[in-house]
Design a protein around this motif. Structure first.
Motif, mmCIF file in Angstrom:
data_model
loop_
_atom_site.group_PDB
_atom_site.id
_atom_site.type_symbol
_atom_site.label_atom_id
_atom_site.label_comp_id
_atom_site.label_asym_id
_atom_site.label_seq_id
_atom_site.Cartn_x
_atom_site.Cartn_y
_atom_site.Cartn_z
ATOM 1 N N LEU A 360 3.066 -3.250 -1.906
ATOM 2 C CA LEU A 360 2.850 -1.992 -1.212
ATOM 3 C C LEU A 360 2.276 -2.246 0.179
ATOM 4 C CD1 LEU A 360 2.594 1.165 -1.498
ATOM 5 C CD2 LEU A 360 0.252 0.746 -2.194
ATOM 6 N N GLU A 361 1.301 -3.110 0.168
ATOM 7 C CA GLU A 361 0.577 -3.342 1.397
ATOM 8 C C GLU A 361 1.449 -4.116 2.382
ATOM 9 O OE1 GLU A 361 -1.863 -6.954 2.726
ATOM 10 O OE2 GLU A 361 -1.901 -6.458 0.589
ATOM 11 N N SER A 362 2.207 -5.099 1.876
ATOM 12 C CA SER A 362 3.026 -5.872 2.804
ATOM 13 C C SER A 362 4.161 -5.010 3.339
ATOM 14 C CB SER A 362 3.570 -7.123 2.131
ATOM 15 O OG SER A 362 4.404 -6.740 1.075
ATOM 16 N N THR A 363 4.610 -4.042 2.541
ATOM 17 C CA THR A 363 5.611 -3.114 3.052
ATOM 18 C C THR A 363 5.031 -2.357 4.239
ATOM 19 O OG1 THR A 363 6.310 -2.838 0.785
ATOM 20 C CG2 THR A 363 7.225 -1.314 2.372
ATOM 21 N N GLY A 364 3.782 -1.975 4.082
ATOM 22 C CA GLY A 364 3.142 -1.223 5.154
ATOM 23 C C GLY A 364 2.936 -2.050 6.404
ATOM 24 N N GLU A 365 2.690 -3.343 6.201
ATOM 25 C CA GLU A 365 2.427 -4.194 7.351
ATOM 26 C C GLU A 365 3.656 -4.352 8.209
ATOM 27 O OE1 GLU A 365 0.931 -7.962 6.156
ATOM 28 O OE2 GLU A 365 -0.689 -6.948 5.093
ATOM 29 N N ARG A 366 4.808 -4.350 7.555
ATOM 30 C CA ARG A 366 6.020 -4.530 8.336
ATOM 31 C C ARG A 366 6.198 -3.346 9.283
ATOM 32 N NH1 ARG A 366 9.765 -4.986 4.039
ATOM 33 N NH2 ARG A 366 8.235 -5.827 2.615
ATOM 34 N N LEU A 375 7.792 4.304 -0.317
ATOM 35 C CA LEU A 375 7.287 3.653 -1.526
ATOM 36 C C LEU A 375 6.037 4.374 -2.040
ATOM 37 C CD1 LEU A 375 7.472 1.339 -3.511
ATOM 38 C CD2 LEU A 375 6.204 -0.085 -1.910
ATOM 39 N N ALA A 376 5.103 4.644 -1.096
ATOM 40 C CA ALA A 376 3.861 5.303 -1.496
ATOM 41 C C ALA A 376 4.155 6.657 -2.112
ATOM 42 C CB ALA A 376 2.953 5.458 -0.273
ATOM 43 N N LEU A 377 5.106 7.359 -1.513
ATOM 44 C CA LEU A 377 5.483 8.673 -2.020
ATOM 45 C C LEU A 377 5.997 8.570 -3.444
ATOM 46 C CD1 LEU A 377 6.258 11.693 -1.251
ATOM 47 C CD2 LEU A 377 8.508 10.766 -0.787
ATOM 48 N N HIS A 378 6.901 7.627 -3.654
ATOM 49 C CA HIS A 378 7.456 7.469 -4.995
ATOM 50 C C HIS A 378 6.378 7.110 -6.012
ATOM 51 C CE1 HIS A 378 11.702 8.161 -4.768
ATOM 52 N NE2 HIS A 378 11.747 7.547 -3.585
ATOM 53 N N ILE A 379 5.439 6.273 -5.578
ATOM 54 C CA ILE A 379 4.360 5.901 -6.511
ATOM 55 C C ILE A 379 3.513 7.125 -6.835
ATOM 56 C CG2 ILE A 379 2.239 4.564 -6.732
ATOM 57 C CD1 ILE A 379 3.615 2.324 -5.176
ATOM 58 N N LEU A 380 3.174 7.877 -5.808
ATOM 59 C CA LEU A 380 2.320 9.054 -6.041
ATOM 60 C C LEU A 380 3.012 10.058 -6.959
ATOM 61 C CD1 LEU A 380 0.694 9.731 -2.555
ATOM 62 C CD2 LEU A 380 -0.353 8.723 -4.577
ATOM 63 N N LEU A 381 4.325 10.131 -6.870
ATOM 64 C CA LEU A 381 5.050 11.082 -7.714
ATOM 65 C C LEU A 381 4.991 10.699 -9.191
ATOM 66 C CD1 LEU A 381 8.203 11.971 -5.612
ATOM 67 C CD2 LEU A 381 6.144 13.293 -5.959
ATOM 68 N N GLN A 382 4.657 9.453 -9.468
ATOM 69 C CA GLN A 382 4.586 9.030 -10.867
ATOM 70 C C GLN A 382 3.349 9.579 -11.573
ATOM 71 O OE1 GLN A 382 7.095 7.365 -12.172
ATOM 72 N NE2 GLN A 382 8.014 7.326 -10.139
ATOM 73 N N SER A 422 -7.262 4.252 -11.201
ATOM 74 C CA SER A 422 -5.876 4.261 -10.748
ATOM 75 C C SER A 422 -5.791 3.412 -9.490
ATOM 76 C CB SER A 422 -5.418 5.692 -10.451
ATOM 77 O OG SER A 422 -5.453 6.438 -11.628
ATOM 78 N N LEU A 423 -5.427 2.161 -9.680
ATOM 79 C CA LEU A 423 -5.467 1.178 -8.600
ATOM 80 C C LEU A 423 -4.542 1.572 -7.446
ATOM 81 C CD1 LEU A 423 -6.331 -1.556 -7.493
ATOM 82 C CD2 LEU A 423 -4.589 -2.610 -8.904
ATOM 83 N N LEU A 424 -3.306 1.882 -7.800
ATOM 84 C CA LEU A 424 -2.337 2.164 -6.747
ATOM 85 C C LEU A 424 -2.682 3.461 -6.017
ATOM 86 C CD1 LEU A 424 0.913 1.177 -8.603
ATOM 87 C CD2 LEU A 424 0.146 0.220 -6.444
ATOM 88 N N LEU A 425 -3.046 4.453 -6.802
ATOM 89 C CA LEU A 425 -3.377 5.743 -6.201
ATOM 90 C C LEU A 425 -4.541 5.609 -5.233
ATOM 91 C CD1 LEU A 425 -3.193 9.143 -7.566
ATOM 92 C CD2 LEU A 425 -5.500 8.488 -7.025
ATOM 93 N N THR A 426 -5.582 4.913 -5.700
ATOM 94 C CA THR A 426 -6.751 4.734 -4.844
ATOM 95 C C THR A 426 -6.371 3.940 -3.603
ATOM 96 O OG1 THR A 426 -8.034 4.725 -6.847
ATOM 97 C CG2 THR A 426 -9.156 4.024 -4.865
ATOM 98 N N THR A 427 -5.536 2.926 -3.777
ATOM 99 C CA THR A 427 -5.127 2.135 -2.628
ATOM 100 C C THR A 427 -4.411 3.003 -1.602
ATOM 101 O OG1 THR A 427 -4.799 0.334 -4.174
ATOM 102 C CG2 THR A 427 -3.946 0.021 -1.960
ATOM 103 N N ILE A 428 -3.536 3.857 -2.095
ATOM 104 C CA ILE A 428 -2.756 4.667 -1.164
ATOM 105 C C ILE A 428 -3.622 5.756 -0.528
ATOM 106 C CG2 ILE A 428 -0.848 6.293 -0.975
ATOM 107 C CD1 ILE A 428 0.465 4.705 -3.280
ATOM 108 N N LEU A 429 -4.380 6.463 -1.362
ATOM 109 C CA LEU A 429 -5.107 7.629 -0.844
ATOM 110 C C LEU A 429 -6.456 7.281 -0.243
ATOM 111 C CD1 LEU A 429 -4.360 10.477 -3.397
ATOM 112 C CD2 LEU A 429 -3.176 9.863 -1.303
ATOM 113 N N PHE A 430 -7.087 6.209 -0.767
ATOM 114 C CA PHE A 430 -8.433 5.883 -0.273
ATOM 115 C C PHE A 430 -8.530 4.450 0.217
ATOM 116 C CE2 PHE A 430 -8.696 8.786 -3.959
ATOM 117 C CZ PHE A 430 -9.006 9.942 -3.270
ATOM 118 N N GLY A 431 -7.399 3.884 0.612
ATOM 119 C CA GLY A 431 -7.363 2.470 0.985
ATOM 120 C C GLY A 431 -8.267 2.132 2.150
#
Lengths: 1111, 552
Positions: A360-366, A375-382, A422-431
């Motif tokens: 997720l993070e490396s996608t963002g770095e690019r 990607l983040a959107l799709h994850i959040l939708l889960q 929620s690791l991914l959620l926290t990373t995306i929303l509160f990273g």
């Protein structure tokens, strides 16, 4: 011989320049050969074969693949690979990152190491792939098959990622090699698909299709996604999903498969045999940047529990008991097993969670921010609402650890923020929130402290003091200002201990949020999410979240960000009615609110669309509904004159609206033609509904409302319409049909409604419909009912109490006016009582009617046969009804004697007594039919038998008895009856009947009767040799009774002794019996036989027998 | 295993002074099968069908006495006795007090009896009533009737799951055969029928029919059909099939004179053993009279008129001998008895030759099939592998003619006779074909309308299934020794994770009397829930060779 497959491999190194050719040839059907040639290139080649005898195809292919792999391992490669020019590295600076990688690749080919640290070739290849180092492609192709499987895998991954078109032959070779591991062929196919042109893709996908099971292949080829989905679910249930990765590969060229695959993936358990495919698909999805699939699986890695806990290292030699498979296994060995029963340990789970965060993070770095947002959107939708956890303080353990010096218990209290697990959620929303720290267990905390208490069990009320606050633990993060990602990094580093520190990417620049956000208190406007600028660049992502996300926290994020977005006005302008309705219909408040805000903003414009308003009235948002109601109230004319508005309103199912809609419709005066139009359209709609619960509910509401506005018009509808409604798929339509029918009967005579139609209404499952049916039934005139009496009678079988009661009432009424129908009805009721009742209490109702109302017709309408059946039916209530009828029956002589006697065995005493009375009062008839009447003696009940004994003893005189009847009494198997029979025989014995008794009773199987017969033997059968022949069975039977009938046996021996000496004929007959009987081991009888036989032998020496008399 | 039947009405036998009419109600759910005729050999038929009835109701399982009431009484009494005993130590006053209380108590009891008396009596009467009215519930499976072009036969199996009876009648038994249709069906059967059979007489006109009218469509309003659902224990069905399957095995045969059976029954009626062994031991020597040794007295009966004609000397032991008393009724009408023995402890067959009728009594190895006999012989093991298509070919070939010998089918279908035999054996094990011991033919006889689930019946219990797998995979090793008349088998069973040491003790009646194992199942249950799979495997290993011999 036909060439099926050929592989030409070359080797060039230094002076060596060799070629190796392998052929797979078809000799005949199912006979194949593997031949090879080798030697110096362009020289003469030596020939050889691997198959001394021809093999079937699958074996030959294995051999072919094995040989090819073997040669490839030695450095042989296809022509293009071998003769591909390696770029010169002279111009490359080995001190740069890229240069170092290239240098290392060169080293790997040559086999030396020019660096201080040693890297495996696979690692270098992987790195090259990650860095998208196009210059490395030739090196990687060279190295691909020269090392272990990991190296091949890494090479394929890197080549696919770099879209290396020159690697085509390598991909083809590996994809078709049956000896390769599945994960390598999968990747080779992926590579092929990536680099192939459109026409070639078709060929490859055909190859892939062939690997699928027939039914899946059929579904894919027919593009029938529904069929495919059900098939896949079925296979999931059967655990037959070995082809699944192939299907995912295929999805690259057939993207329509992806949603189906995603749905199925969501249902999978993270266990064998699924996990292998989950892992493979995850890797492929990352390679493809397939955000939807990655999101589904990443969410799964986070939320699915680990299958088991591994407690020892993978190469440990000892066994571990695992409850999940109920076995004791060596975990490492089991995991390496091809058909492993284990997968997804807690370590795998952690690794994959980390990997998904990294990805997720490396996608963002690019550079491309939209990929990250996607990607983040799709994850959040889960995420679902149930994944939400509140922020709370909790001790690590409820039991404190005791401090001996302070004599207190201490507890470590953790401060968990919301969604802390929620690791991914926290990373995306509160990273970007430095306050959140990642624990080793992948949970976030915002701080921790130690408290003490004098109690050993944690209770917030007993806490003494907060001794120390260790807010930001420097030990774990090193840098208190670092972001979540940094924390995660260090955690993972300590977890997996890999030496990747050198390549760690620079942390994303944390925003200057600290001045807005004091710790623990979250300011909604603080940009805590990762890469906020990427988000803001794609505001439509917020909209999509509002439309689809299923967690309030996520919706809040989207809502706030969208509201704060500079382009908010333009975005809102893009919303049309459909999307607004979508928002209003979401089961969450925030989208509803947002939708309502949009509506309010363009209030005037929206208010002009009646259909839209009607749809808003059915929406989930209460505010919007109230607004719409208000609009309608204010301007009823406008809306209610719109037919589509009214139609939509009719089918509205929102409970809160119910009264309002009724009132509104009631208040409004519709013109007649409009009502007809509405009625017609509504019915047309109803006829098209499928039969589901929701549709039935809708239809019921609509029908209620239709009645409200269109009741007067209903009678004009045609019969055909009613029939259509009755036969339509939707059950609730019957209700409407009944309403129409009832309306019609107001002006037309009921007789025009066919009885069969009413009947079908009465059998309906809806109480309303049945009630309507009853109403109709009551409207029929009497004469009409009499004509259709059969249908009325059939209603006695109704399963509904009301219907039965209505039918009975009508019959009662009919009986008063048309008494002649009574005789027709009576038998029907008798039979109805013999059948099982359709509802509890039905028999009681039927019985009441039969006993009270039909009494006058018992004699005329019922046959004795029916009464008998009723009396012997299965139910007590029928017995009692039967008895009532029997008692009142005027001519009991119509019953046959057999029927009367059967009453003597009835359970109810009164019925038995009726039978006794009949006997007593009809002695003449009993005498007449005495053969039949004697069966009363065999009655089941003691009292009836006792009565019968008494009756026959007293009522019958000597003249009434003859041998046949007496014998038939003795024939009974009841000992008391048999005794009675014997008594009667002795009492009325006449010598002239003696032989009759003797021969007939001799066939009786009972020991007692046989003894009885033996007493007559000597007196009445002597000197009658012709008679004796008939009695053979009797003699044999008595003499072979085991341990029974001593007296009879002795009498017979005596008799035989006497008779056999009288004449030769008898003697020869007696020898036949005695010779057989003498073969026993009972000394007494054997002796008796021998004695008699000796006498006979001396008398008639010519008779043949086993006995031999010596001297 | 659930069986569903639908009978149109009840089987009825009406009797009066001049005629008897038997009308059996067939199962309407099955293919129509019927037969209408008159009886010719009436008395013999009566005796034979009565013997068949004896098989149906036969139940020789051990039923322990119900001592609950005695125990309750003893407990009550114990208090009194204790009180009296204690009173011996006390002064006069206490004695008086006891006497007083006892009198009071007596009074209360009497009052209680007076109040509750009518209730108790009524209760008793009610139970009596239930007993009489519901006697049919005691029946297990209704007999099966099969009509074939050459004969008609009845089959049944006893309640105790150990005896099998078959009465086959050729068409000489009947006169005036009106119509018949070949097939198999169940008939409605009740205990009362036995009584009615007894009324068959030579001088009465007797009609016999398996009623075809039940298959016609009826339109009356009453409930004509009687639907019966019977939940048969799997072990019962398994027993039935086991005995049928046993018929196809090669066996030792000899003839006995009817009076030999008489002597045997007579001996068993006179003496009742209190201890084992309880076997009959047939001593067979070529050209010599058959001798029978009755254990435990070792009394020898020599049957001088029955000479053994076999080629080699043998001794065969069979158990469950009291079941042979079923044959008593047949002694006066039988011409001879043919005995078919498969081997010690294996099923045996006694066939009474009644002229135009043959009565076959099949006995399983033991009367009770409890765990102590489990794992003795595997009669349901497949013998030879035949693929399904070939099997079906053989079966349909047999179905054309209803009966045929293996050789005939082999000739007709062009298959080897070994294949045909294995296929037919498999069908026998599945209850769809029966082997006719007398004529050496296979006959089509579908035990139930839908084919039975053979895989569910293959093994008696889950343990047996696992034990069999151990044997098949050669995971069992045993060593035996005999001590104090008890055979001790020590075994090692290697399972996936562990190796268990087991011990099984077998007594002279070949019962498993004790055992032990190291597994958890044994440790927690001992033998209360039967032996564990490892003990069973140990025991089966011992028998493994025996069965191999029997099957080949």
């Amino acid at each position: 011989m036909k060439l099926i497959k050929q592989s030409k491999l070359f080797f060039k190194e230094g002076k060596s320049d060799k070629v190796y050719e392998i052929d797979l040839c078809e000799l005949s059907a199912n006979e194949f050969l593997v031949n090879f040639r080798y030697g110096r290139r362009e020289g003469t080649l030596k020939e050889g074969t691997k198959t001394p005898a021809a093999l079937p195809l699958d074996k030959a292919e294995l051999l072919f693949a094995e040989l090819e792999n073997e040669k490839r391992k030695k450095g042989y490669q296809t022509e293009t690979e071998v003769f591909m020019e390696l770029p010169s590295l002279d111009a490359v600076n080995p001190d740069t990152k890229h240069g170092a990688i290239l240098q290392r690749l060169q080293d790997a080919i040559v086999g030396k190491n020019s660096f201080k640290t040693e890297w495996k070739a696979s690692r270098v290849i992987w790195k090259a792939g990650m860095l998208d180092l196009q210059e490395a492609i030739p090196f990687i192709i060279k190295l691909a098959t020269r090392g272990d499987e990991m190296q091949t895998y890494a090479a394929l991954y890197a080549l696919t990622k770099m879209n290396a078109t020159t690697a085509g032959p390598l991909f083809t070779a590996l994809a078709s090699n049956v000896r390769q591991k599945e994960y390598i062929t999968n990747l080779a196919f992926e590579g092929l698909l990536t680099i192939a042109a459109a026409d070639e893709q078709q060929k490859i996908s055909n190859q892939l299709l062939e690997k699928l099971p027939d039914e899946v292949r059929h579904a894919v080829e027919a593009k029938d996604m529904e069929l495919l989905e059900t098939t896949l679910y079925q296979h999931t249930a059967d655990k037959a999903i070995a082809y699944f990765t192939t299907l995912y590969l295929l999805a690259k060229v057939q993207p329509q498969l992806l949603p189906v695959l995603g749905n199925v993936l969501k249902t999978w358990a993270y266990k064998p045999p699924f996990f292998k495919h989950i892992r493979a698909i995850y890797k492929l999805a990352q390679l493809r940047n397939d955000a939807a699939t990655v999101a589904i699986l990443a969410y799964g890695f986070e939320k699915q529990p680990a299958m088991f806990r591994r407690t020892s290292s993978l190469d440990a030699n000892h066994k571990q008991y695992l409850a999940v498979i109920d076995e004791t296994v060596k975990v490492g060995a089991e995991l390496r097993n091809k058909e492993s029963k284990l997968a997804f340990s807690q370590y795998t789970k952690m690794y994959l969670q980390k990997n998904s965060v990294d990805f997720l993070e490396s996608t963002g770095e690019r550079a491309d921010g939209s990929a990250y947002v996607k990607l983040a959107l799709h994850i959040l939708l889960q995420y679902k609402e149930k994944d939400y956890t509140i922020a709370e303080e909790k001790p690590l353990s409820d039991y404190g650890s005791y401090d001996y010096q302070k004599k207190l218990y201490s507890y470590v209290i953790m401060d968990y923020p919301e969604c802390s697990n929620s690791l991914l959620l926290t990373t995306i929303l509160f990273g970007n929130d430095p306050g959140r720290q990642l624990q080793a267990n992948l949970r976030f905390i915002t701080g921790k402290k130690t408290v003490t208490s004098s109690h050993y069990y944690y209770n917030p009320a007993n806490i003494n003091t907060a001794t120390a606050s260790t807010g930001n633990n420097p030990g774990t993060t090193g840098d208190s200002g670092g972001s979540v990602i940094d924390a995660a990094k260090s955690i993972f580093k300590s977890l997996f201990g890999k030496k990747e520190a050198a390549t760690a990417p620079p942390a994303p620049v944390p925003l200057q949020q600290s001045e807005f956000a004091p710790k623990h208190i979250e300011d909604p406007w603080a940009r805590l999410e990762l890469y906020p600028e990427d988000w803001d660049a794609k505001p439509q992502a917020y909209v999509q979240l509002l439309m689809q996300a299923e967690m309030n926290r996520i919706l809040l994020f989207a809502y706030l960000r969208l509201k704060a977005h500079p382009l908010i006005e333009e975005i809102i302008a893009l919303f049309d009615e459909r999307s607004v309705l979508q928002l209003l219909n979401r089961p969450f408040d925030l989208p509803n609110q947002f939708g309502f805000e949009i509506v309010k903003k363009e209030e005037r414009q929206f208010a002009e669309k009646p259909v839209f308003i009607a749809q808003v009235l059915a929406a989930n948002s209460e505010n919007a509904r109230l607004w719409a109601q208000d609009l309608v109230n204010r301007n009823a004319e406008l809306y209610l004159n719109d037919i589509d508005f009214v139609l939509t309103l009719l089918f509205n199912v929102v409970k809160d609206n119910k009264n309002w809609i009724s009132e509104t419709l009631h208040k409004h005066q519709f013109p007649v033609e409009r009502i007809q139009a509405i009625l017609g359209k509504a019915i047309a709609e109803l006829l098209h509904f499928e039969n589901t619960d929701f549709n039935n509910l809708q239809a019921k509401n609509a029908i209620d409302r239709l009645v409200l506005i269109a009741e007067g018009q209903m009678e004009r509808l045609s019969w055909a319409m009613v029939e259509q409604l009755l036969s339509s798929a939707l059950n609730a339509n019957q209700i409407l049909a009944v309403k129409i029918l009832l309306n019609k009967t107001r002006n037309t005579p009921a007789t025009e409604i066919p009885m069969s139609l009413t009947n079908s209404l009465l059998l309906s499952e809806f109480p309303e419909v049945r009630d309507g049916g009853i109403d109709l039934l009551n409207q029929y005139p009497d004469h009409f009912m009499v004509e259709h009496i059969q249908l009325l009678m059939n209603l006695t079988d109704a399963a509904d109490e009301k219907v039965l009661a209505a039918a009975l009432n009508i019959m009662r009424k009919l009986l008063a006016s048309q008494p002649r129908i009574g005789n027709t009805i009576v038998p029907h009721f008798a039979y109805a009582l013999m059948r099982k009742e359709k509802f509890e209490g039905a028999h009681v109702l039927l019985n009441e009617f039969l006993v009270n109302d039909l009494k006058p017709y018992w004699n005329s309408g019922l046959q004795p046969k029916e009464i008998t059946k009723l009396i012997h039916a299965q139910y007590r209530i029928s017995h009692l009804a039967g008895y009532e009828i029997l008692k009142a029956y005027s001519d009991p002589n119509r019953f046959s004697l057999r029927q009367i006697i059967s009453f003597g065995s009835h359970e109810i005493l009164a019925i038995r007594q009726w039978c006794w009375n009949y006997f007593k009062e009809n002695v003449a008839r009993i005498r007449e039919e005495r053969n039949q009447s004697l069966t009363l003696l065999d009655a089941k009940w003691d009292d009836t038998r006792a009565y019968a004994f008494h009756f026959f003893k007293t009522a019958f005189t000597e003249a009434d008895w003859d041998p046949d009847t007496l014998i038939s009494i003795v024939d009974s198997i009841r000992p008391d009856v048999e005794r009675f029979g014997k008594e009667m025989i002795t009492r009325f014995f006449k010598a002239e009947h003696a032989l009759d008794y003797l021969t007939k009773l001799s066939e009786h199987p009972s020991v007692n009767v046989q003894a009885f017969v033996s007493s007559y033997l000597a007196a009445y059968t002597k000197d009658q040799p012709e008679l004796l022949q008939e009695l053979t069975f009797y003699f044999r039977s008595v003499l072979t009774r085991v341990n029974k009938g001593r007296v009879a046996k002795d009498r017979i021996f005596d008799f035989l002794y006497q008779e056999s000496l009288k004449n030769m004929e008898t003697a020869s007959w007696a020898v036949g019996i005695l010779d057989d009987v003498s073969a026993q081991s009972t000394i007494q009888d054997k002796a008796a036989c021998i004695a008699i036989l000796t006498k006979i032998k001396t008398h008639y020496p010519e008779l043949d027998m086993h006995l031999v008399i010596k001297n | 295993m659930l069986f569903n039947y639908k009978y149109s009405g009840n089987t009825s036998i009406s009797n009066d002074a001049n005629e008897t009419a038997m009308s059996f109600a067939p199962d309407a759910l099955r293919d129509p099968t019927f037969f209408v005729g008159k009886l010719n050999k009436k008395i013999a038929f009566r005796e034979a069908i009565s013997a068949l009835h004896d098989v149906v109701v036969s139940d020789l399982r051990y039923k322990p006495k119900d001592r609950a009431e005695y125990k309750a009484w003893a407990e009550e009494q114990e208090k009194l006795w204790l009180g009296e005993y204690m009173a011996g130590f006390q002064i006069e006053q206490v004695k008086n007090r006891i006497e007083e209380i006892r009198n009071d108590l007596k009074e209360i009891y009497r009052e209680k009896d007076r109040v509750l008396g009518p209730f108790n009596k009524a209760k008793l009467r009610y139970f009596d009533y239930l007993y009489k009215n519901d006697r049919d519930a005691w029946m297990v499976l209704d007999p099966v009737i099969t009509v074939h072009p050459d004969e008609l036969f009845f089959e049944c199996f006893s309640q105790d799951e150990s005896s099998y009876g078959k009465l086959s009648c050729n068409y000489n038994v009947f006169t005036e055969i009106n119509e018949f249709k070949c097939g198999t069906t169940n008939i409605d059967y009740s205990a009362e029928l036995y009584g009615e059979f007894q009324k068959i007489r030579g001088y009465k006109d007797t009609s016999f029919k398996i009623d075809p009218s039940g298959f016609e469509a009826t339109t009356t309003n009453e409930e004509v059909y009687k639907e019966v659902k019977i939940d048969l224990p799997d072990s019962w069905v398994r027993g039935f099939l086991q005995v049928s399957a046993a018929m196809t095995l090669p066996a030792t045969t000899f003839e006995l004179h009817p009076m030999d059976i008489f002597s045997l029954c007579q001996y068993l009626r006179r003496f009742k053993e209190t201890t084992g062994p309880r076997a009959l031991r047939f001593i067979l020597a070529p050209g010599q009279p058959v001798r029978l040794v009755i254990e435990p007295w070792y009394e020898t009966l020599t049957f001088h008129r029955s000479i053994y004609t076999g080629a080699e000397e043998k001794t065969i032991r069979i158990w469950g001998r009291r079941r042979l008393m079923i044959l008593e009724r047949l002694i006066p009408i039988a011409k001879s008895f043919k005995v078919v023995l498969l081997g010690s402890g294996l099923p045996s067959f006694f066939m009474a030759d009644l002229g135009d009728m043959t009565f076959t009594l099949g006995l399983s190895g033991w009367t009770t099939n409890d765990w102590s006999k489990a794992g003795n012989f595997d009669l349901m093991a497949p013998r030879g592998n035949v693929d399904i298509l070939t099997k079906q070919k053989v079966f349909s070939s047999l179905k054309e003619t209803w009966f045929a010998s293996a050789a005939d089918i082999a000739k007709k279908s062009g298959l080897s006779s070994a294949v045909v035999s294995s296929a037919l054996t498999a069908y026998t094990q599945a209850g769809r074909v029966i082997y006719d011991l007398k004529q050496g033919l296979y006959r089509v006889r579908e035990l139930s309308q839908d084919p039975l689930d053979f895989s569910a019946l293959r093994f008696g219990s889950e343990q047996e299934k696992i034990a069999n797998e151990f044997i098949v995979q050669h995971l069992v090793k045993i060593a035996t020794k005999i001590e104090n008349d008890v055979l001790e088998i020590k075994g090692k069973v290697r399972t996936k994770n562990e190796t268990f040491s087991t011990l099984a003790l077998i007594d002279k009646d070949q019962r498993l009397i004790d055992g032990s194992c190291e597994c958890a199942f044994y440790q927690s249950n001992k033998l209360k829930k039967g032996p564990c799979e490892h003990i069973l495997a140990t025991r089966m290993m011992l028998q493994n060779n025996t069965v191999k011999v029997a099957a080949n």
